[in-house]
Design a protein around this motif. Structure first.
Motif, PDB file in Angstrom:
ATOM      1  N   ALA A  86      -0.053  -7.138   4.389  1.00 31.97           N
ATOM      2  CA  ALA A  86      -0.813  -6.755   3.201  1.00 31.97           C
ATOM      3  C   ALA A  86      -0.269  -7.524   2.015  1.00 31.97           C
ATOM      4  O   ALA A  86       0.909  -7.903   1.995  1.00 31.97           O
ATOM      5  CB  ALA A  86      -0.709  -5.248   2.942  1.00 31.97           C
ATOM      6  N   THR A  87      -1.113  -7.760   1.022  1.00 31.56           N
ATOM      7  CA  THR A  87      -0.698  -8.420  -0.213  1.00 31.56           C
ATOM      8  C   THR A  87      -0.746  -7.402  -1.344  1.00 31.56           C
ATOM      9  O   THR A  87      -1.721  -6.667  -1.486  1.00 31.56           O
ATOM     10  CB  THR A  87      -1.601  -9.624  -0.526  1.00 31.56           C
ATOM     11  N   ILE A  88       0.313  -7.391  -2.143  1.00 31.20           N
ATOM     12  CA  ILE A  88       0.478  -6.378  -3.192  1.00 31.20           C
ATOM     13  C   ILE A  88       0.608  -7.073  -4.538  1.00 31.20           C
ATOM     14  O   ILE A  88       1.404  -8.002  -4.691  1.00 31.20           O
ATOM     15  CB  ILE A  88       1.733  -5.530  -2.916  1.00 31.20           C
ATOM     16  N   ALA A  89      -0.183  -6.628  -5.506  1.00 33.79           N
ATOM     17  CA  ALA A  89      -0.131  -7.200  -6.855  1.00 33.79           C
ATOM     18  C   ALA A  89       0.618  -6.252  -7.789  1.00 33.79           C
ATOM     19  O   ALA A  89       0.297  -5.062  -7.866  1.00 33.79           O
ATOM     20  CB  ALA A  89      -1.538  -7.443  -7.381  1.00 33.79           C
ATOM     21  N   VAL A 119      -5.364  -5.527   0.451  1.00 27.36           N
ATOM     22  CA  VAL A 119      -4.714  -5.832  -0.830  1.00 27.36           C
ATOM     23  C   VAL A 119      -4.523  -4.535  -1.604  1.00 27.36           C
ATOM     24  O   VAL A 119      -5.328  -3.607  -1.504  1.00 27.36           O
ATOM     25  CB  VAL A 119      -5.518  -6.852  -1.663  1.00 27.36           C
ATOM     26  N   HIS A 120      -3.460  -4.480  -2.395  1.00 28.77           N
ATOM     27  CA  HIS A 120      -3.124  -3.272  -3.140  1.00 28.77           C
ATOM     28  C   HIS A 120      -2.576  -3.663  -4.506  1.00 28.77           C
ATOM     29  O   HIS A 120      -1.808  -4.628  -4.613  1.00 28.77           O
ATOM     30  CB  HIS A 120      -2.068  -2.446  -2.395  1.00 28.77           C
ATOM     31  N   ALA A 121      -2.918  -2.915  -5.527  1.00 26.45           N
ATOM     32  CA  ALA A 121      -2.336  -3.087  -6.854  1.00 26.45           C
ATOM     33  C   ALA A 121      -1.419  -1.890  -7.096  1.00 26.45           C
ATOM     34  O   ALA A 121      -1.875  -0.741  -7.104  1.00 26.45           O
ATOM     35  CB  ALA A 121      -3.420  -3.159  -7.920  1.00 26.45           C
ATOM     36  N   LEU A 122      -0.121  -2.152  -7.266  1.00 31.64           N
ATOM     37  CA  LEU A 122       0.859  -1.076  -7.429  1.00 31.64           C
ATOM     38  C   LEU A 122       1.740  -1.329  -8.643  1.00 31.64           C
ATOM     39  O   LEU A 122       1.973  -2.474  -9.039  1.00 31.64           O
ATOM     40  CB  LEU A 122       1.767  -0.987  -6.194  1.00 31.64           C
ATOM     41  N   SER A 123       2.251  -0.263  -9.215  1.00 33.97           N
ATOM     42  CA  SER A 123       3.278  -0.401 -10.235  1.00 33.97           C
ATOM     43  C   SER A 123       4.582  -0.806  -9.549  1.00 33.97           C
ATOM     44  O   SER A 123       4.759  -0.600  -8.331  1.00 33.97           O
ATOM     45  CB  SER A 123       3.490   0.929 -10.970  1.00 33.97           C
ATOM     46  N   TRP A 124       5.498  -1.377 -10.330  1.00 29.61           N
ATOM     47  CA  TRP A 124       6.783  -1.741  -9.734  1.00 29.61           C
ATOM     48  C   TRP A 124       7.499  -0.503  -9.197  1.00 29.61           C
ATOM     49  O   TRP A 124       8.075  -0.531  -8.099  1.00 29.61           O
ATOM     50  CB  TRP A 124       7.673  -2.456 -10.744  1.00 29.61           C
ATOM     51  N   GLU A 125       7.418   0.609  -9.913  1.00 25.81           N
ATOM     52  CA  GLU A 125       8.090   1.829  -9.478  1.00 25.81           C
ATOM     53  C   GLU A 125       7.554   2.311  -8.131  1.00 25.81           C
ATOM     54  O   GLU A 125       8.325   2.722  -7.248  1.00 25.81           O
ATOM     55  CB  GLU A 125       7.941   2.922 -10.533  1.00 25.81           C
ATOM     56  N   ALA A 126       6.231   2.254  -7.972  1.00 26.46           N
ATOM     57  CA  ALA A 126       5.626   2.689  -6.708  1.00 26.46           C
ATOM     58  C   ALA A 126       6.027   1.768  -5.561  1.00 26.46           C
ATOM     59  O   ALA A 126       6.324   2.228  -4.450  1.00 26.46           O
ATOM     60  CB  ALA A 126       4.110   2.746  -6.844  1.00 26.46           C
TER      61      ALA A 126
END
Length: 261
Positions: A135-138, A163-170
């Motif tokens: 998976a690719t994470i932004a 693909v996923h958009a996540l906060s750095w904390e998550a």
């Protein structure tokens, strides 16, 4: 909301997030979309597309799936398109919302740290899909995966690759919870051939960053290992999409993984 109005609205990231829809432009991109499992809301076409053999086949395929096809003028289509050459066709589809599931075995993730060029991001997603990335994470600061230019430059990879958009904390919490090692590319890192020849972790996330700014400070502090691509003296750096392809290929050849999103 009428399809043309919706397509115009989806030029904005906030509208895409609110509507959970995106726009795909161009014959090849829409063909690939129709061949995917994504839900297509509707398609806008010009009169000229009906006269084009590929266009006529595309319209027929849409009709076969019961997808509404609306014929509009070239000016109307251009008003809803983000790219300069939409090729007489534009589709609106639902953004997939896969969950970043706990890995059940070996995985390899690609993390995009503030990559802002749509063409690069689309190419990187296409490369990740081709080279076995799970998976690719932004991270924040990265261009929206569902920006029309990203969609087009991914050449359909976005329709199948998670693909996923996540906060750095998550993301940090996810990596820690599932014992995923965080690596990054850096000019001062260990030489890639030597690293790839050694034992690689079964669960790994590789960060690629903005060519100018480098790794975000909080990401840099968390990275456990950095790798570099040996280059001819005098060459300062590689385009991020090119560098990503080289790194992912080297890691895949050294230790392929079974994909898991």
């Amino acid at each position: 909301m009428k399809l043309l109005t919706l397509a115009r609205d989806l030029q904005r990231r906030k509208a895409r997030e609110r509507q959970q829809r995106f726009v795909a432009e161009g014959i090849r991109t829409v063909e690939t979309l129709l061949a995917s499992e994504l839900t297509v809301t509707g398609i806008l076409v010009t009169e000229a597309l009906h006269l084009d053999p590929c266009g006529a086949a595309l319209i027929g395929a849409a009709g076969g799936r019961g997808i509404p096809v609306l014929t509009v003028t070239e000016q109307e289509l251009d008003s809803a398109a983000d790219t300069d050459t939409p090729q007489g066709v534009l589709a609106v589809a639902a953004i997939p919302n896969p969950r970043l599931a706990a890995p059940a075995g070996p995985v390899r993730y690609l993390v995009l740290d503030a990559l802002q060029d749509p063409g690069n991001v689309g190419t990187v997603v296409r490369t990740a899909a081709a080279l076995g990335v799970s998976a690719t994470i932004a991270l924040p600061g990265t261009v929206d995966f569902w920006n029309a230019k990203v969609v087009r430059s991914s050449m359909g990879a976005l329709f199948q690759h998670p693909v996923h958009a996540l906060s750095w904390e998550a993301l940090e919490a996810f990596l820690s919870a599932h014992a995923v090692e965080l690596w990054a590319t850096d000019m001062d890192g260990e030489a890639l051939p030597a690293v790839a020849a050694g034992r690689l972790p079964q669960r790994m996330a590789v960060v690629v960053s903005n060519e100018g700014a480098g790794l975000s400070p909080h990401v840099a502090r968390a990275v456990q290992r950095t790798v570099s691509i040996p280059m001819t003296p005098g060459v300062e750096s590689l385009n991020v999409a090119v560098a990503t392809g080289i790194v992912l290929y080297a890691l895949r050849v050294a230790s392929p993984v079974v994909q898991s999103s």
